[in-house]
Write a protein that holds these residues in place. Structure first.
Motif, PDB file in Angstrom:
ATOM      1  N   LEU A 117      -9.863   7.481   1.247  1.00  0.00           N
ATOM      2  CA  LEU A 117      -8.940   6.611   0.510  1.00  0.00           C
ATOM      3  C   LEU A 117      -7.645   6.400   1.289  1.00  0.00           C
ATOM      4  O   LEU A 117      -7.135   5.272   1.370  1.00  0.00           O
ATOM      5  N   GLU A 118      -7.093   7.470   1.842  1.00  0.00           N
ATOM      6  CA  GLU A 118      -5.836   7.336   2.576  1.00  0.00           C
ATOM      7  C   GLU A 118      -5.999   6.432   3.792  1.00  0.00           C
ATOM      8  O   GLU A 118      -5.094   5.669   4.136  1.00  0.00           O
ATOM      9  N   GLU A 119      -7.147   6.503   4.436  1.00  0.00           N
ATOM     10  CA  GLU A 119      -7.387   5.700   5.632  1.00  0.00           C
ATOM     11  C   GLU A 119      -7.666   4.245   5.303  1.00  0.00           C
ATOM     12  O   GLU A 119      -7.279   3.349   6.059  1.00  0.00           O
ATOM     13  N   ARG A 120      -8.315   3.982   4.144  1.00  0.00           N
ATOM     14  CA  ARG A 120      -8.811   2.627   3.883  1.00  0.00           C
ATOM     15  C   ARG A 120      -8.173   1.945   2.680  1.00  0.00           C
ATOM     16  O   ARG A 120      -8.570   0.829   2.330  1.00  0.00           O
ATOM     17  N   ALA A 121      -7.183   2.571   2.048  1.00  0.00           N
ATOM     18  CA  ALA A 121      -6.613   1.998   0.820  1.00  0.00           C
ATOM     19  C   ALA A 121      -5.989   0.635   1.064  1.00  0.00           C
ATOM     20  O   ALA A 121      -6.143  -0.290   0.248  1.00  0.00           O
ATOM     21  N   ALA A 122      -5.262   0.465   2.164  1.00  0.00           N
ATOM     22  CA  ALA A 122      -4.630  -0.831   2.434  1.00  0.00           C
ATOM     23  C   ALA A 122      -5.692  -1.920   2.602  1.00  0.00           C
ATOM     24  O   ALA A 122      -5.520  -3.053   2.118  1.00  0.00           O
ATOM     25  N   GLU A 123      -6.784  -1.576   3.264  1.00  0.00           N
ATOM     26  CA  GLU A 123      -7.888  -2.528   3.424  1.00  0.00           C
ATOM     27  C   GLU A 123      -8.497  -2.888   2.073  1.00  0.00           C
ATOM     28  O   GLU A 123      -8.779  -4.069   1.801  1.00  0.00           O
ATOM     29  N   LEU A 124      -8.686  -1.891   1.215  1.00  0.00           N
ATOM     30  CA  LEU A 124      -9.239  -2.155  -0.110  1.00  0.00           C
ATOM     31  C   LEU A 124      -8.307  -3.042  -0.927  1.00  0.00           C
ATOM     32  O   LEU A 124      -8.758  -3.936  -1.654  1.00  0.00           O
ATOM     33  N   ALA A 125      -7.017  -2.808  -0.818  1.00  0.00           N
ATOM     34  CA  ALA A 125      -6.054  -3.630  -1.555  1.00  0.00           C
ATOM     35  C   ALA A 125      -6.096  -5.079  -1.079  1.00  0.00           C
ATOM     36  O   ALA A 125      -6.083  -6.014  -1.895  1.00  0.00           O
ATOM     37  N   LEU A 169      -8.597  -6.617   0.415  1.00  0.00           N
ATOM     38  CA  LEU A 169      -9.892  -7.226   0.133  1.00  0.00           C
ATOM     39  C   LEU A 169     -10.052  -7.575  -1.340  1.00  0.00           C
ATOM     40  O   LEU A 169     -10.537  -8.653  -1.683  1.00  0.00           O
ATOM     41  N   THR A 170      -9.627  -6.662  -2.224  1.00  0.00           N
ATOM     42  CA  THR A 170      -9.865  -6.884  -3.654  1.00  0.00           C
ATOM     43  C   THR A 170      -8.784  -7.743  -4.297  1.00  0.00           C
ATOM     44  O   THR A 170      -9.072  -8.481  -5.248  1.00  0.00           O
ATOM     45  N   GLY A 171      -7.546  -7.647  -3.840  1.00  0.00           N
ATOM     46  CA  GLY A 171      -6.451  -8.368  -4.484  1.00  0.00           C
ATOM     47  C   GLY A 171      -6.348  -8.038  -5.955  1.00  0.00           C
ATOM     48  O   GLY A 171      -5.969  -8.888  -6.780  1.00  0.00           O
ATOM     49  N   ALA A 172      -6.650  -6.793  -6.324  1.00  0.00           N
ATOM     50  CA  ALA A 172      -6.782  -6.429  -7.739  1.00  0.00           C
ATOM     51  C   ALA A 172      -5.443  -6.479  -8.465  1.00  0.00           C
ATOM     52  O   ALA A 172      -4.433  -5.961  -7.993  1.00  0.00           O
ATOM     53  N   VAL A 173      -5.459  -7.096  -9.645  1.00  0.00           N
ATOM     54  CA  VAL A 173      -4.306  -7.137 -10.532  1.00  0.00           C
ATOM     55  C   VAL A 173      -4.300  -5.912 -11.440  1.00  0.00           C
ATOM     56  O   VAL A 173      -3.238  -5.432 -11.836  1.00  0.00           O
ATOM     57  N   VAL A 211      -3.317   6.976  -4.430  1.00  0.00           N
ATOM     58  CA  VAL A 211      -3.433   6.366  -3.102  1.00  0.00           C
ATOM     59  C   VAL A 211      -3.752   4.874  -3.239  1.00  0.00           C
ATOM     60  O   VAL A 211      -3.161   4.029  -2.551  1.00  0.00           O
ATOM     61  N   LEU A 212      -4.671   4.540  -4.148  1.00  0.00           N
ATOM     62  CA  LEU A 212      -4.997   3.132  -4.387  1.00  0.00           C
ATOM     63  C   LEU A 212      -3.862   2.410  -5.112  1.00  0.00           C
ATOM     64  O   LEU A 212      -3.551   1.254  -4.794  1.00  0.00           O
ATOM     65  N   LEU A 213      -3.250   3.080  -6.088  1.00  0.00           N
ATOM     66  CA  LEU A 213      -2.131   2.456  -6.794  1.00  0.00           C
ATOM     67  C   LEU A 213      -0.989   2.141  -5.819  1.00  0.00           C
ATOM     68  O   LEU A 213      -0.381   1.061  -5.898  1.00  0.00           O
ATOM     69  N   ASP A 214      -0.719   3.056  -4.900  1.00  0.00           N
ATOM     70  CA  ASP A 214       0.314   2.806  -3.887  1.00  0.00           C
ATOM     71  C   ASP A 214      -0.007   1.550  -3.082  1.00  0.00           C
ATOM     72  O   ASP A 214       0.869   0.702  -2.844  1.00  0.00           O
ATOM     73  N   ALA A 215      -1.264   1.446  -2.638  1.00  0.00           N
ATOM     74  CA  ALA A 215      -1.648   0.317  -1.781  1.00  0.00           C
ATOM     75  C   ALA A 215      -1.585  -1.004  -2.534  1.00  0.00           C
ATOM     76  O   ALA A 215      -1.096  -2.012  -2.004  1.00  0.00           O
ATOM     77  N   LEU A 216      -2.067  -1.024  -3.767  1.00  0.00           N
ATOM     78  CA  LEU A 216      -2.030  -2.259  -4.556  1.00  0.00           C
ATOM     79  C   LEU A 216      -0.599  -2.635  -4.919  1.00  0.00           C
ATOM     80  O   LEU A 216      -0.234  -3.824  -4.921  1.00  0.00           O
TER      81      LEU A 216
END
Length: 340
Positions: A83-91, A93-97, A112-117
């Protein structure tokens, strides 16, 4: 393993949880408790068994936290590192609201995901779903303070029964199911759950699942038989839960912890094995349970996946895998999918 416990419910339908947050509880007072049902059915089968979600009272959750810090138990720290390595990529790619998390616990890895989004500027709402009401309220209280503009809509419920209580989406949605918990379900139950998860998604939404991978059986068995005996105490904690909640008289010392890798089914099994022949009374059920010397209660399965098998199961649930994210040693993986 991941905390999925059912605690004694309190009703707070739409209860205020602080500015920018609300919590809805769907564990109604007086509804049939699954622990009693599971004990009645599971302890009267020829092969006795109980589901792992009942491990996690306060003591069980604390023991699991200790397990996650053990050198033998790699899944939690490996998933976090991915997650730490790929969270920015996931954010990106998904553009999640909004982010919906099943079995959210304290949302420790999810931050980690909340930070990136949040950094990407898309995040508006977080929906933690957990049966432990105190943890949902903790998320609802703390996260709006940590993330400016974030709203939290907590759902206290069992995701095996209450997925339909998750609030309607407010934009592009990312549903996350972390910790390898998908492996705690037998194949038929896993297929049903994946089909229900698909129904949470609209076109453009995403599903992120954490899965433990098939590997050297020695590594797997070592992870569930730690040298400090913490996993053994965690396993026996289920008996403390039965004693307290169902007025049983188990003596945990009468059972030894057993964990092994079933090479044919490719899953870890945890069991409790009777050290002597004896009888246990379960007062709340008016039931006497006899144990022969060496008789076992199966307390957990934890399926391990290959990429091919997991992607085949996702496809059967009308999900199209878009990303496979693994660590360098291929111990653990996150798979990101969309509705097919």
């Amino acid at each position: 393993m991941k905390p999925l416990a059912e605690q004694a419910p309190a009703i707070h339908d739409g209860a205020p949880a602080g500015e920018g947050a609300r919590v809805d509880s769907h564990l109604a007072e007086g509804e049939t408790r699954t622990l009693a049902q599971d004990a009645l059915v599971g302890l009267t089968r020829p092969q006795k068994e109980l589901p792992p979600k009942h491990f996690y009272d306060a003591r069980g959750a604390a023991l699991f936290d200790r397990i996650c810090e053990l050198p033998e138990y790699y899944p939690t720290r490996t998933e976090r590192s991915i997650l730490e390595e790929r969270a920015a990529e996931l954010a990106r790619l998904t553009g999640a609201v909004e982010l919906v998390e099943l079995g959210s616990g304290t949302a420790s890895k999810t931050r980690v995901l909340l930070d990136a989004l949040h950094h990407a500027g898309t995040l508006r709402r977080y929906v933690p779903v957990d049966v432990t009401e105190a943890l949902v309220h903790e998320c609802a209280r703390e996260l709006p303070r940590e993330y400016s503009g974030l709203r939290v809509h907590g759902v206290v419920g069992d995701f095996e029964r209450h997925l339909d209580r998750i609030p309607p989406p407010e934009g592009r949605r990312l549903v996350v199911f972390l910790g390898g918990t998908i492996g705690n379900f037998a194949p038929s139950a896993r297929r049903r759950l994946l089909a229900r998860l698909t129904r949470l998604l609209s076109p453009g939404d995403w599903l992120l699942i954490g899965a433990d991978l098939v590997k050297d059986p020695h590594v797997l068995e070592h992870a569930y038989n730690d040298s400090e005996g913490v996993t053994a105490e965690f396993n026996r904690n289920l008996l403390h839960v039965l004693n307290r909640e169902l007025a049983a008289d188990f003596r945990p010392a009468d059972f030894e912890h057993v964990a092994f890798f079933d090479r044919r089914r490719e899953w870890i099994e945890m069991r409790l094995r009777a050290r002597r022949a004896h009888t246990v009374n379960v007062g709340a059920l008016g039931m006497r349970v006899r144990f022969a010397l060496g008789e076992e209660i199966r307390t957990e399965i934890s399926a391990k996946f290959t990429r091919t098998r997991l992607e085949r199961e996702l496809a059967a649930a009308a999900l199209r895998p878009a990303r496979w994210l693994s660590d360098a040693r291929e111990l653990f993986a996150l798979t990101l999918s969309q509705p097919a």
